[in-house]
Every structure is written in C-alpha cells, then in structure tokens.
Design a protein around this motif. Structure first.
Motif, PDB file in Angstrom:
ATOM      1  N   PHE A  32      -2.504   0.187  -2.339  1.00 33.18           N
ATOM      2  CA  PHE A  32      -2.471  -1.277  -2.324  1.00 33.18           C
ATOM      3  C   PHE A  32      -1.581  -1.779  -1.190  1.00 33.18           C
ATOM      4  O   PHE A  32      -1.946  -2.681  -0.433  1.00 33.18           O
ATOM      5  CB  PHE A  32      -1.952  -1.809  -3.664  1.00 33.18           C
ATOM      6  N   ALA A  33      -0.387  -1.191  -1.052  1.00 29.38           N
ATOM      7  CA  ALA A  33       0.568  -1.620  -0.030  1.00 29.38           C
ATOM      8  C   ALA A  33       0.003  -1.422   1.374  1.00 29.38           C
ATOM      9  O   ALA A  33       0.105  -2.309   2.220  1.00 29.38           O
ATOM     10  CB  ALA A  33       1.881  -0.867  -0.184  1.00 29.38           C
ATOM     11  N   LYS A  34      -0.602  -0.272   1.612  1.00 29.75           N
ATOM     12  CA  LYS A  34      -1.200  -0.007   2.930  1.00 29.75           C
ATOM     13  C   LYS A  34      -2.319  -1.000   3.227  1.00 29.75           C
ATOM     14  O   LYS A  34      -2.433  -1.515   4.336  1.00 29.75           O
ATOM     15  CB  LYS A  34      -1.724   1.424   3.003  1.00 29.75           C
ATOM     16  N   SER A  35      -3.123  -1.292   2.216  1.00 31.54           N
ATOM     17  CA  SER A  35      -4.225  -2.245   2.389  1.00 31.54           C
ATOM     18  C   SER A  35      -3.687  -3.649   2.671  1.00 31.54           C
ATOM     19  O   SER A  35      -4.213  -4.365   3.528  1.00 31.54           O
ATOM     20  CB  SER A  35      -5.087  -2.257   1.131  1.00 31.54           C
ATOM     21  N   LEU A  36      -2.639  -4.036   1.961  1.00 34.30           N
ATOM     22  CA  LEU A  36      -2.035  -5.349   2.178  1.00 34.30           C
ATOM     23  C   LEU A  36      -1.496  -5.478   3.597  1.00 34.30           C
ATOM     24  O   LEU A  36      -1.746  -6.475   4.287  1.00 34.30           O
ATOM     25  CB  LEU A  36      -0.921  -5.606   1.170  1.00 34.30           C
ATOM     26  N   VAL A  37      -0.768  -4.471   4.052  1.00 35.28           N
ATOM     27  CA  VAL A  37      -0.211  -4.505   5.409  1.00 35.28           C
ATOM     28  C   VAL A  37      -1.333  -4.542   6.436  1.00 35.28           C
ATOM     29  O   VAL A  37      -1.276  -5.310   7.401  1.00 35.28           O
ATOM     30  CB  VAL A  37       0.741  -3.309   5.640  1.00 35.28           C
ATOM     31  N   HIS A  38      -2.364  -3.760   6.222  1.00 39.82           N
ATOM     32  CA  HIS A  38      -3.506  -3.754   7.152  1.00 39.82           C
ATOM     33  C   HIS A  38      -4.134  -5.155   7.211  1.00 39.82           C
ATOM     34  O   HIS A  38      -4.409  -5.691   8.288  1.00 39.82           O
ATOM     35  CB  HIS A  38      -4.540  -2.727   6.695  1.00 39.82           C
ATOM     36  N   ARG A  39      -4.324  -5.753   6.049  1.00 37.00           N
ATOM     37  CA  ARG A  39      -4.938  -7.093   5.991  1.00 37.00           C
ATOM     38  C   ARG A  39      -4.050  -8.144   6.675  1.00 37.00           C
ATOM     39  O   ARG A  39      -4.539  -8.988   7.412  1.00 37.00           O
ATOM     40  CB  ARG A  39      -5.190  -7.459   4.540  1.00 37.00           C
TER      41      ARG A  39
END
Length: 95
Positions: A32-39
């Motif tokens: 989730f954290a990686k996806s949030l940062v990517h977004r």
C-alpha cells in the motif's frame, strides 16, 4: 512514530504510510505504501511540495479554540488542557 531510515522525504512518507496502514489492519501495508508513493509522485509530476510545520498549521485554530474556551478566570485550566504555559494563554486571550 518510527525513526526514519533515511532523510529522503519520499522514504519517510513511504515508511509512515506503511505504519499507518499497518495500524489500520491493512494486510499488505508495505505494498500500500509503495503504491501511495508511486501515485503521489505521478500526480505531483515534479511539483515542489512544502509542508508547513504542524505548530504553525494548527496555531490559529488552537488560539481560536483557547479564546472560545476562556471564561475569564481559567488560565491555568486552559494551559493544562492545551499543553501550553499560563503565560501563553494570557498572551492569546489578551491579544
């Protein structure tokens, strides 16, 4: 609050997002954290982001709340409630 592994703001955001997700029971908190940062990096597209220090961001609201709660004699009680000094409460209510 966790101690950041690096000083890189992106790493700090990712770590904190993972910690929050974990607290709320998200099964794949790191994903989730990686996806949030990517977004966020995609959406901001190179924009500079400035985070106002929390103290300044909430200071006006807090001062207004202290003024609203002031009864004329409750300096010490407000100081304890808001975690500030009596002197600071006096400064706020007296303008």
């Amino acid at each position: 609050m966790t101690t950041p592994i690096s000083d890189d703001p992106i790493d700090i955001i990712e770590q904190e997002a993972a910690a929050v997700a974990h607290c709320f029971g998200v099964q794949a908190a790191d994903d989730f954290a990686k996806s949030l940062v990517h977004r966020l990096t995609f959406l901001l597209d190179g924009e500079r982001v400035h985070f106002t220090p929390r103290r300044r961001a909430f200071s006006r609201a807090r001062r207004d709340e202290i003024r609203a709660a002031f009864t004329g004699r409750n300096f010490a009680e407000l100081a304890r409630r808001f975690g500030v000094s009596v002197r600071y409460v006096r400064k706020i209510v007296n303008g």
